[in-house]
Design a protein around this motif. Structure first.
Motif, PDB file in Angstrom:
ATOM      1  N   HIS A 159       0.849  -1.194   0.000  1.00  0.00           N
ATOM      2  CA  HIS A 159       0.000   0.000   0.000  1.00  0.00           C
ATOM      3  C   HIS A 159       0.882   1.242   0.000  1.00  0.00           C
ATOM      4  N   VAL A 160       0.571   2.201  -0.877  1.00  0.00           N
ATOM      5  CA  VAL A 160       1.326   3.453  -0.959  1.00  0.00           C
ATOM      6  C   VAL A 160       0.331   4.613  -0.879  1.00  0.00           C
ATOM      7  N   MET A 161       0.640   5.615  -0.051  1.00  0.00           N
ATOM      8  CA  MET A 161      -0.279   6.735   0.097  1.00  0.00           C
ATOM      9  C   MET A 161       0.464   7.959   0.626  1.00  0.00           C
ATOM     10  N   VAL A 162      -0.220   9.086   0.641  1.00  0.00           N
ATOM     11  CA  VAL A 162       0.235  10.323   1.269  1.00  0.00           C
ATOM     12  C   VAL A 162      -0.413  10.400   2.651  1.00  0.00           C
ATOM     13  N   ASP A 163       0.263  11.009   3.602  1.00  0.00           N
ATOM     14  CA  ASP A 163      -0.315  11.215   4.933  1.00  0.00           C
ATOM     15  C   ASP A 163      -1.333  12.345   4.841  1.00  0.00           C
ATOM     16  N   ASN A 164      -2.590  11.983   4.588  1.00  0.00           N
ATOM     17  CA  ASN A 164      -3.639  12.975   4.385  1.00  0.00           C
ATOM     18  C   ASN A 164      -3.911  13.803   5.625  1.00  0.00           C
ATOM     19  N   THR A 165      -3.822  13.186   6.794  1.00  0.00           N
ATOM     20  CA  THR A 165      -4.073  13.921   8.029  1.00  0.00           C
ATOM     21  C   THR A 165      -3.032  15.011   8.229  1.00  0.00           C
ATOM     22  N   ALA A 166      -1.762  14.661   8.033  1.00  0.00           N
ATOM     23  CA  ALA A 166      -0.690  15.648   8.188  1.00  0.00           C
ATOM     24  C   ALA A 166      -0.804  16.756   7.147  1.00  0.00           C
ATOM     25  N   ALA A 167      -1.163  16.400   5.919  1.00  0.00           N
ATOM     26  CA  ALA A 167      -1.262  17.409   4.863  1.00  0.00           C
ATOM     27  C   ALA A 167      -2.424  18.370   5.125  1.00  0.00           C
ATOM     28  N   ALA A 168      -3.569  17.840   5.564  1.00  0.00           N
ATOM     29  CA  ALA A 168      -4.707  18.704   5.878  1.00  0.00           C
ATOM     30  C   ALA A 168      -4.391  19.609   7.066  1.00  0.00           C
ATOM     31  N   ARG A 169      -3.666  19.089   8.021  1.00  0.00           N
ATOM     32  CA  ARG A 169      -3.238  19.908   9.153  1.00  0.00           C
ATOM     33  C   ARG A 169      -2.354  21.056   8.666  1.00  0.00           C
ATOM     34  N   VAL A 274     -11.371  35.891   1.571  1.00  0.00           N
ATOM     35  CA  VAL A 274     -11.296  34.453   1.893  1.00  0.00           C
ATOM     36  C   VAL A 274     -10.025  33.870   1.267  1.00  0.00           C
ATOM     37  N   GLY A 275      -9.222  33.204   2.088  1.00  0.00           N
ATOM     38  CA  GLY A 275      -8.081  32.451   1.573  1.00  0.00           C
ATOM     39  C   GLY A 275      -8.515  31.032   1.244  1.00  0.00           C
ATOM     40  N   VAL A 276      -8.062  30.513   0.123  1.00  0.00           N
ATOM     41  CA  VAL A 276      -8.505  29.200  -0.360  1.00  0.00           C
ATOM     42  C   VAL A 276      -7.299  28.294  -0.594  1.00  0.00           C
ATOM     43  N   VAL A 277      -7.388  27.060  -0.079  1.00  0.00           N
ATOM     44  CA  VAL A 277      -6.356  26.043  -0.287  1.00  0.00           C
ATOM     45  C   VAL A 277      -6.995  24.831  -0.955  1.00  0.00           C
ATOM     46  N   GLY A 278      -6.369  24.361  -2.015  1.00  0.00           N
ATOM     47  CA  GLY A 278      -6.829  23.151  -2.695  1.00  0.00           C
ATOM     48  C   GLY A 278      -5.981  21.948  -2.332  1.00  0.00           C
ATOM     49  N   TRP A 279      -6.074  20.925  -3.191  1.00  0.00           N
ATOM     50  CA  TRP A 279      -5.362  19.667  -2.901  1.00  0.00           C
ATOM     51  C   TRP A 279      -5.136  18.922  -4.202  1.00  0.00           C
ATOM     52  N   ASP A 280      -3.927  18.536  -4.481  1.00  0.00           N
ATOM     53  CA  ASP A 280      -3.480  17.711  -5.609  1.00  0.00           C
ATOM     54  C   ASP A 280      -2.473  18.437  -6.493  1.00  0.00           C
ATOM     55  N   ASP A 281      -2.518  19.776  -6.554  1.00  0.00           N
ATOM     56  CA  ASP A 281      -1.675  20.561  -7.462  1.00  0.00           C
ATOM     57  C   ASP A 281      -1.782  20.041  -8.885  1.00  0.00           C
ATOM     58  N   ILE A 282      -3.020  19.962  -9.384  1.00  0.00           N
ATOM     59  CA  ILE A 282      -3.218  19.623 -10.783  1.00  0.00           C
ATOM     60  C   ILE A 282      -2.710  20.779 -11.639  1.00  0.00           C
ATOM     61  N   ILE A 295      -2.065  21.619  -1.722  1.00  0.00           N
ATOM     62  CA  ILE A 295      -1.210  20.520  -1.275  1.00  0.00           C
ATOM     63  C   ILE A 295      -0.731  19.763  -2.510  1.00  0.00           C
ATOM     64  N   ARG A 296       0.579  19.629  -2.627  1.00  0.00           N
ATOM     65  CA  ARG A 296       1.153  18.905  -3.765  1.00  0.00           C
ATOM     66  C   ARG A 296       1.682  17.561  -3.288  1.00  0.00           C
ATOM     67  N   PRO A 297       0.946  16.472  -3.539  1.00  0.00           N
ATOM     68  CA  PRO A 297       1.505  15.147  -3.230  1.00  0.00           C
ATOM     69  C   PRO A 297       2.688  14.891  -4.156  1.00  0.00           C
ATOM     70  N   ASP A 298       3.668  14.171  -3.674  1.00  0.00           N
ATOM     71  CA  ASP A 298       4.803  13.815  -4.524  1.00  0.00           C
ATOM     72  C   ASP A 298       4.367  12.669  -5.433  1.00  0.00           C
ATOM     73  N   LYS A 299       3.697  13.029  -6.513  1.00  0.00           N
ATOM     74  CA  LYS A 299       3.123  12.019  -7.404  1.00  0.00           C
ATOM     75  C   LYS A 299       4.204  11.161  -8.065  1.00  0.00           C
ATOM     76  N   ALA A 300       5.327  11.792  -8.405  1.00  0.00           N
ATOM     77  CA  ALA A 300       6.402  11.025  -9.032  1.00  0.00           C
ATOM     78  C   ALA A 300       6.942   9.967  -8.079  1.00  0.00           C
ATOM     79  N   PHE A 328       4.707  15.275   0.705  1.00  0.00           N
ATOM     80  CA  PHE A 328       3.863  16.298   0.103  1.00  0.00           C
ATOM     81  C   PHE A 328       4.486  17.658   0.412  1.00  0.00           C
ATOM     82  N   ASP A 329       4.072  18.662  -0.347  1.00  0.00           N
ATOM     83  CA  ASP A 329       4.471  20.044  -0.098  1.00  0.00           C
ATOM     84  C   ASP A 329       3.232  20.926  -0.110  1.00  0.00           C
ATOM     85  N   LEU A 330       3.289  22.002   0.641  1.00  0.00           N
ATOM     86  CA  LEU A 330       2.275  23.045   0.536  1.00  0.00           C
ATOM     87  C   LEU A 330       2.808  24.090  -0.431  1.00  0.00           C
TER      88      LEU A 330
END
Length: 338
Positions: A159-169, A274-282, A295-300, A328-330
């Motif tokens: 299983h491979v994933m990003v730490d979603n809890t840490a990134a949302a924090r 309003v400040g807005v933050v997204g997720w994925d860095d498409i 939030i930019r997951p390290d997709k590579a 991940f990076d913000l």
């Protein structure tokens, strides 16, 4: 010339001075390659004595040289970008890629695991959205498997994933530390089994508690479904219902783009109001106005790690399932920069 065992697609690309993808296109006889480039690549192949791994692999092992990537929605930019990276990684090892879309369907996810492509593929990369660990263990076949995403894997599966809890924090703290006092979360779902939403909401709540920030259930803005249109409607409804917020953590970039349109429709200026933050860095996150903080997951790294684990399993590695996190990076852009 006898092909040394160490000659790879990368070796041919280096000698020819082209990309791995170009060498793959020549090997597979794709038409849209310049004749001069094709000749240069073929010369490198001849000089090195290169034989495509897929041919050698079929002759030696009976394998098909094909892997599958089963994902929820090919039209979603994040998954489209991820599929492109998986395709490039597979090309580098002379594998062909089969894309399967499950659309979040229970039956399609079960069918993927039961092996509806049995005999066609050597390995499977799978991002489930409905099946839980017990069901994955029940329905999986013998095909080597690596899971992506936030649904917990059974102990036998990699299983491979990003730490979603840490990134949302991190996303929430960024808004709070920039002076926002009423930070909302867009994406709350009535479907409590949605693992991704649950983890990201957990990180959001953790940051509010840590910062001693204002908390209110009204700041959990529900969406009837995911996507920009639903996000736009949800934010308009919340504003018209009197919900006040000066920061917004969004489930993903599409939700953030829909939210930014809703804020503009209702006279709110991003980021002043309003400040807005997204997720994925498409890719399109760079082209919104203002640019989208996300939030930019390290997709590579996610793809490299996944493919390494899958190849090891296809080569016969045994043992319990492995769980790996990638970083991940913000990425701060204009949607939060005052």
């Amino acid at each position: 010339m006898t092909r040394p065992a160490s000659v790879t697609l990368q070796d041919v690309a280096a000698l020819a001075g082209v990309s791995i993808k170009t060498v793959s296109n020549v090997v597979r006889e794709y038409q849209h390659v310049r004749p001069s480039t094709r000749a240069r690549v073929q010369d490198a192949i001849d000089r090195l004595g290169y034989v495509p791994h897929s041919i050698a692999r079929r002759l030696a092992t009976g394998r098909t040289g094909m892997i599958a990537f089963a994902l929820p929605a090919i039209e979603a930019p994040y998954f489209a970008e991820l599929a492109a990276l998986v395709s490039t990684e597979a090309d580098g090892f002379d594998y062909r890629l089969l894309i399967e879309q499950t659309a979040g369907s229970l039956e399609d996810e079960r069918a993927v695991l039961r092996g509806r492509e049995r005999g066609l593929i050597d390995g499977l990369i799978f991002q489930p959205t409905v099946l839980d660990a017990a069901a994955i263990e029940e329905f999986r076949g013998s095909t080597p498997l690596v899971l992506l995403g936030e649904i917990a894997a059974p102990p036998t599966v990699d299983h491979v994933m990003v730490d979603n809890t840490a990134a949302a924090r991190a996303a929430t703290l960024h808004l709070l530390q920039s002076g926002r006092t009423r930070v909302a979360f867009l994406g709350q779902s009535a479907w409590t089994e949605h693992a991704t939403t649950r983890l990201r909401m957990g990180g959001y709540r953790s940051a509010l508690e840590e910062f001693g920030a204002f908390r209110d259930d009204d700041l959990l803005i529900p969406m009837t479904r995911f996507g920009a249109f639903s996000a736009e409607a949800a934010v308009v409804d919340a504003i018209e219902a009197g919900v006040r917020f000066d920061g917004l953590v969004c489930f993903d970039d599409l939700s953030a783009i829909g939210a930014m349109k809703a804020l503009a429709r209702t006279g709110r200026i991003v980021p002043d109001d309003v400040g807005v933050v997204g997720w994925d860095d498409i890719l399109m996150a760079q082209f919104t106005n203002p640019g989208l903080t996300t939030i930019r997951p390290d997709k590579a790294a996610l793809v490299r790690t996944t493919f390494r684990m899958l190849r090891e399993r296809m080569d016969g590695a045994s043992g319990p399932g492995r769980h790996e996190l990638v970083g991940f990076d913000l990425v701060v852009r204009g949607s939060t920069a005052s």
